[in-house]
Write a protein that holds these residues in place. Structure first.
Motif: not given
Length: 167
Positions: A139-150, A152-157, A165-167
């Motif tokens: 039962r392979p399970v792959v989990e990618v942790r990070g930020r969803c699009a919403a 990411v947009a909230q942090v950018a806003d 700067s967002t760099h």
């Protein structure tokens, strides 16, 4: 098999699909299992056994132990009714319990949203590598942790409104 789309049932149709999948697996759809599945499928984000036990306890008007919930969740995972988000020790209802895929989760560290992807090309590579090493991947399970699009947009806003700067 590559990524593909499914008709994803909701509400009573999802419950009926889950019941049919469990019965095809040779198990009974009991009132308690129906209540646990109903609670699990009502959560918008992955739920722990304790979250589910609390929801079922409220609906039944009596305390349900998390141990009982874990046993049912283990059965649901084995029968493909639920998927386990390993890193969170939490569960999500499988939106298409009649179709088996390895688990690929995108887990947002900002809001907790977890998206399940069906793309067997990635896990097929993992299975092939395991096989080449003499390991039988069950039962392979792959989990990618990070930020969803919403998120990411909230942090950018926020960064844009504070002049950072967002760099």
């Amino acid at each position: 098999m590559a990524a593909h789309s499914h008709h994803e049932p909701h509400g009573d149709d999802l419950r009926a699909a889950a019941q049919a999948a469990l019965e095809r697996a040779g198990e009974q759809w009991t009132a308690m299992r129906a209540n646990v599945y109903g609670a699990l499928s009502s959560f918008a984000k992955p739920a722990s056994a304790y979250d589910i036990a609390e929801a079922v306890s409220r609906s039944e008007g009596r305390r349900i132990a998390a141990n009982s919930i874990y046993r049912i969740l283990d059965l649901f995972v084995a029968a493909n009714l639920a998927l386990r988000v390993e890193s969170a020790n939490a569960y999500v209802a499988n939106a298409h319990p009649g179709c088996r895929h390895d688990c690929i989760f995108l887990v947002c560290d900002g809001c907790g949203t977890t998206t399940h992807l069906d793309d067997d090309s990635l896990t097929g590579g993992l299975r092939a590598a395991a096989d080449a090493a003499g390991f039988a991947a069950e039962r392979p399970v792959v989990e990618v942790r990070g930020r969803c699009a919403a998120c990411v947009a909230q942090v950018a806003d926020r960064a844009g409104s504070s002049g950072q700067s967002t760099h």
